[in-house]
Design an enzyme around this catalytic site. Structure first.
Site, PDB file in Angstrom:
ATOM      1  CD1 TRP A 206      41.650  43.820  41.952  1.00 29.83           C
ATOM      2  CD2 TRP A 206      43.255  43.078  43.317  1.00 29.83           C
ATOM      3  NE1 TRP A 206      42.120  42.649  41.446  1.00 29.83           N
ATOM      4  CE2 TRP A 206      43.107  42.162  42.265  1.00 29.83           C
ATOM      5  CE3 TRP A 206      44.219  42.819  44.295  1.00 29.83           C
ATOM      6  CZ2 TRP A 206      43.875  41.016  42.152  1.00 29.83           C
ATOM      7  CZ3 TRP A 206      44.979  41.674  44.191  1.00 29.83           C
ATOM      8  CH2 TRP A 206      44.811  40.790  43.131  1.00 29.83           C
ATOM      9  CG  HIS A 207      44.992  43.273  47.994  1.00 32.41           C
ATOM     10  ND1 HIS A 207      45.433  44.367  47.297  1.00 32.41           N
ATOM     11  CD2 HIS A 207      45.965  42.342  47.878  1.00 32.41           C
ATOM     12  CE1 HIS A 207      46.637  44.102  46.804  1.00 32.41           C
ATOM     13  NE2 HIS A 207      46.982  42.884  47.140  1.00 32.41           N
ATOM     14  N   GLY A 208      40.366  43.005  48.762  1.00 38.22           N
ATOM     15  CA  GLY A 208      39.280  42.384  49.499  1.00 38.22           C
ATOM     16  C   GLY A 208      38.184  43.366  49.818  1.00 38.22           C
TER      17      GLY A 208
ATOM     18  CG  PHE B  10      43.239  38.647  47.880  1.00 45.41           C
ATOM     19  CD1 PHE B  10      42.418  38.933  48.948  1.00 45.41           C
ATOM     20  CD2 PHE B  10      44.582  38.525  48.101  1.00 45.41           C
ATOM     21  CE1 PHE B  10      42.948  39.106  50.208  1.00 45.41           C
ATOM     22  CE2 PHE B  10      45.120  38.696  49.349  1.00 45.41           C
ATOM     23  CZ  PHE B  10      44.293  38.987  50.402  1.00 45.41           C
TER      24      PHE B  10
ATOM     25  CB  SER C  78      46.160  48.934  44.908  1.00 44.94           C
ATOM     26  OG  SER C  78      46.922  47.908  45.471  1.00 44.94           O
TER      27      SER C  78
END
Lengths: 437, 466
Positions: free
Chosen positions: B325-327, B466, B322
């Site tokens: 996924w944000h960056g 993102f 997770s």
């Protein structure tokens, strides 16, 4: 919900409400909308600007009186709020750190603008004057018994008067002038270095910094990214405090949106900065309208107007005996900005060259491109291989890019009396090599 | 074109009239077609190549979903697996390639002199992280037999629906696709709710988030070394609230747009800072992402069906993914790790002792933990984190910012958060009583007030990156 049977009326209600609201907002905020439009899309609308809301009101004495009273009341309450806020804060600070929170008594500087030395009173405390005359005062300052009657200073003065005469001085320059004696006061006390060729050569060496110096950062979003890197490094190496005024989406093309020359002047009214670092221009390669006339980017009249704004910032720094570093716009990779940076950089370089004792132009292209002039997203660095220095938008920098720029800027400085070579100030050994490439 | 920009607002109002006229004249099918065209045009306003990429992605996912059902009614597994691999590869190339390239090079260079990987100049297509997850959710739902493969146009619209395209909420097929497919006439059930959400978005996004950023977050994070420990703590709390206002304000406006088009979107935020534990926090923060991770990563790994230790490992993997996924940056991975370890610590505590702390304390602990997480979230590199945390020992200098004002604002925010739901309901009830022009006037009055209060300039959206 009861809305099931009359669906039709429900969406109609929404449509009407929203449409009504948007139309009303456009009517009320029309001029702000046009300004926004011009700023973001660089399209000039032919029908000029909408009148302000207040102009819809009839101009009767009664309404004028209302407006005045409203202004007074709101000013009064703003004052009350600010006062109680600062009292609260002082009480809290006292709890937190004790006596230190009580501000040191402010000595005469603010209370009464007294000129300390008899012989310079006439020069140091001029009557409030608009900028055109004010720059002419300079040669007079130079004639005082001190040492600075030099060709370069004379040249500087003549240049400034010329450029100021080319375009009418903006009106709002008038009021801050009444404060001028204050900020000018200390300057004649420190003799300027002689602008002999040696002095100019010395002025082009590293700028020495001591812990008492204050640095002013001026710029757009590119500066906003760079500022933290600069501030931390300057503080670490020279113990100097830095004031960052940078603001995204600003430049010199749309003074109605944000007026940098005036902002810099105001900043100097409040505090004596010894160095100004300017990083502007990425938002500037657009057409302007001056007094309803449409001027293309890069044309003669465009350059003249733009040049005058650049000169105003440089002059402000020079008048306050501050050194100024103007960082050139790096090559821009966005399609509509391609090839526009050099035109801006030429203006900065020329204007900086007119004040060799104070201003310098630092080209960023050699540090940020692989061939010295064209947009480079990935830069080949010794040790690290190729790293991404620019972001996807073709304008902004990555952290790595910011580091390169910060190092480039830091090479302009040196600590006082240590005889350090300028490159020693750079961030790390690795990054050092990068800057020297 | 961003959702809170004037040009989007004006175009959208015009579009609404066309959309509802089309609905009454031609029915839902025509409305869907219009939405599809509008969504692609909207995406093209960023870059037409993004739209091509989205079309390509959607066609592949929809075709694979069709391939799931064999002629004899047997569900095949390979299309699902192939789709997941392709979608993740697509995301990986556009979002993560350069990250991996630089990290891999940094690892390789001491071993092999002159190691190099090719440089590919990609531009991150805005929204790719969100539509990739929405597409995967659809494909896996079909693969698991939870929903039927959609028709081409419905499927394309499900993956490109312009309110949700840029930054979610990440909808399940049962939430958005079902509404697209519904043959009944579309309705706006509660117009006042849309207006209320727009007002809420203006307050959160244009005013509070921008104010916190300008007054606290940007200065403190720009130069943490020159601030007092108390100011650093305030700056961190301000950043926490800025993130919440930014993203939940964004979600509000998107939900309002969908409502005005006759759609209702899933809830994305439920007062996250009132959470009394970390797992509670993740049930309240970016809900549509958390449950995606739970459904397709955590449960696919086995969830809590195996041993306790295995559950914790699954949790850690899910949280790290997770974060990633944000960056495409190591700091986001560390942020995920921070939350994963926090969850494990919390579970261990519950396993060891049955002692239950009062809610007020657990809420503050959770908030502090989350705040420190945001420091990792914001930091560009590890040095920025250490510089900031080192400042917490600086107690001798004099604070220069109005920290009392900020602490007061924090108290107000927490109090408002507690009362947010009844307040929204009451305001909606009050607005419902007004005629259309009264609702419009309310919106204008509040919008003007906020423009006066807010710092100048158009605020950017944090989550678009993102």
């Amino acid at each position: 919900m009861s809305a099931v049977q009359d669906t039709e009326s429900q969406h109609l209600k929404a449509l009407l409400g929203i449409t009504f609201a948007s139309l009303l907002l456009v009517a009320v905020k029309g001029s702000a909308l046009l300004q926004y439009w011009q700023q973001t899309h660089h399209i000039l609308l032919e029908f000029g600007s909408l009148p302000k809301t207040s102009s819809y009101l009839p101009d009767t004495p009664l309404i004028r009186e209302w407006k005045r009273q409203w202004q007074n009341t709101s000013d009064y309450w703003a004052g009350v709020m600010a006062q109680s806020e600062s009292r609260m804060l002082l009480a809290g600070q006292l709890l937190l750190v004790g006596d230190k929170a009580i501000p040191a008594p402010v000595l005469p500087v603010v209370a009464a603008p007294v000129c300390p030395k008899q012989e310079i009173i006439t020069q140091a405390c001029p009557e409030p004057k608009p900028i055109a005359q004010q720059t002419e005062v300079k040669p007079a300052v130079n004639e005082s018994p001190a040492v600075y009657a030099t060709p370069a200073a004379a040249m500087t003065a003549s240049v400034t008067t010329n450029s100021a005469a080319d375009t009418p001085a903006p009106e709002h320059r008038d009021e801050p002038d009444s404060l001028q004696p204050d900020s000018l006061e200390p300057t004649p006390l420190e003799p300027l270095p002689e602008a002999t060729p040696e002095a100019i050569a010395a002025a082009q060496g590293p700028i020495t910094l001591t812990a008492n110096d204050r640095i002013l950062l001026v710029g757009d979003s590119l500066m906003q990214g760079l500022a933290p890197h600069l501030m931390t490094n300057l503080k670490r190496k020279y113990k100097v405090e830095t004031m960052d005024l940078s603001k995204h989406s600003t430049g010199l093309t749309y003074p109605a949106f944000f007026d940098w020359p005036a902002t810099v002047e105001d900043a100097f009214e409040l505090e004596d900065y010894s160095v100004v670092i300017v990083f502007l221009g990425a938002n500037d390669p657009w057409d302007m309208t001056i007094h309803g006339r449409y001027i293309r980017f890069g044309s003669e009249p465009w350059a003249a107007v733009y040049r005058e704004r650049v000169a105003r910032i440089i002059n402000t720094a020079a008048t306050h005996r501050a050194r100024l570093i103007w960082l050139g716009v790096p090559p821009l990779g966005r399609e509509d900005l391609l090839g526009k940076a050099p035109k801006l950089n030429a203006i900065y370089a020329e204007e900086a060259a007119k004040m060799p004792l104070f201003a310098r132009f630092v080209a960023t292209d050699p540090t940020l491109t692989s061939d010295g002039s064209s947009f480079t997203k990935f830069l080949e660095l010794p040790d690290r291989g190729s790293v991404m220095v620019r972001t996807d938008d073709g304008v902004h920098f990555t952290t790595q890019g910011h580091r390169l720029l910060a190092n480039l800027t830091l090479t302009q400085f040196g600590a006082a009396n240590t005889g350090k070579t300028p490159t020693n100030t750079a961030d790390t050994a690795t990054d050092n090599k990068i800057t020297q490439r | 074109m961003h959702y809170l920009s004037p040009e989007f607002g004006l175009v959208f109002v015009g579009f609404l009239w066309l959309y509802w006229w089309l609905g009454s004249a031609r029915g839902v099918g025509a409305q869907n077609l219009l939405l599809l065209v509008a969504s692609y045009l909207f995406y093209c306003s960023f870059d037409w190549r993004f739209a091509l990429l989205l079309l390509n992605f959607s066609l592949v996912i929809l075709a694979l979903a069709q391939a799931v059902h064999g002629h004899n009614g047997v569900r095949r597994r390979w299309p699902m697996i192939l789709g997941v691999v392709l979608a993740l590869a697509n995301l990986g190339i556009f979002k993560y390639y350069n990250f991996f390239r630089e990290e891999a090079l940094a690892l390789l260079s001491p071993l092999f002199n002159g190691a190099s990987l090719p440089v590919l100049e990609f531009v991150l297509p805005v929204g790719i992280s969100f539509y990739t997850f929405q597409g995967l959710a659809y494909l896996i739902s079909v693969g698991r037999g939870e929903c039927k493969p959609a028709k081409l146009l419905d499927g394309l619209l499900h993956l490109s629906f312009f309110p949700t395209l840029l930054a979610g909420p990440i909808c399940r097929p049962s939430e958005l696709l079902v509404q697209i497919q519904a043959p009944d006439e579309r309705k706006v059930a509660a117009p006042e709710l849309a207006i209320l959400l727009i007002i809420s978005a203006l307050i959160k996004k244009v005013w509070l988030s921008a104010w916190l950023a300008e007054e606290w977050v940007n200065p403190v994070f720009a130069d943490p070394e020159s601030y007092h420990a108390l100011e650093l703590a305030c700056g961190l709390m301000a950043y926490a609230w800025q993130l919440f206002f930014d993203f939940s304000g964004y979600t509000d406006v998107v939900t309002a747009l969908a409502l005005l088009l006759g759609f209702s979107l899933p809830v994305n935020f439920r007062q996250p800072y009132l959470a009394t534990s970390l797992s509670d926090f993740w049930r309240r923060w970016h809900i549509t992402l958390s449950r995606w991770i739970r459904d397709y990563v955590y449960i696919s790994l086995g969830g809590n069906r195996a041993s306790w230790a295995r559950t914790q490992v699954n949790l850690l993997i899910a949280m790290v993914l997770s974060g990633f996924w944000h960056g495409a940056s190591a700091t986001f991975v560390v942020w995920g790790l921070w939350h994963g370890l926090g969850l494990i610590a919390q579970n261990s505590w519950q396993k060891i002792t049955s002692l239950k702390l009062p809610d007020a304390i657990t809420q503050w602990l959770t908030f502090a933990f989350v705040c420190f997480g945001w420091l990792l979230f914001r930091a560009e590199d590890w040095r920025a984190v250490t510089t900031y945390t080192a400042g917490f020992s600086r107690w001798d200098s004099l604070p220069s910012l109005n920290w009392i004002g900020l602490l007061a604002a924090m108290v107000v925010f927490f109090m408002l958060a507690r009362r947010a739901e009844p307040m929204m309901e009451k305001s909606a009830a009050a607005l419902r009583l007004l005629p259309w022009w009264g609702q419009g006037l309310t919106l204008v009055a509040i919008a003007l007030l906020i423009m006066e209060l807010a710092p100048a300039g158009m605020p950017g959206f944090i989550y678009f990156g993102f």
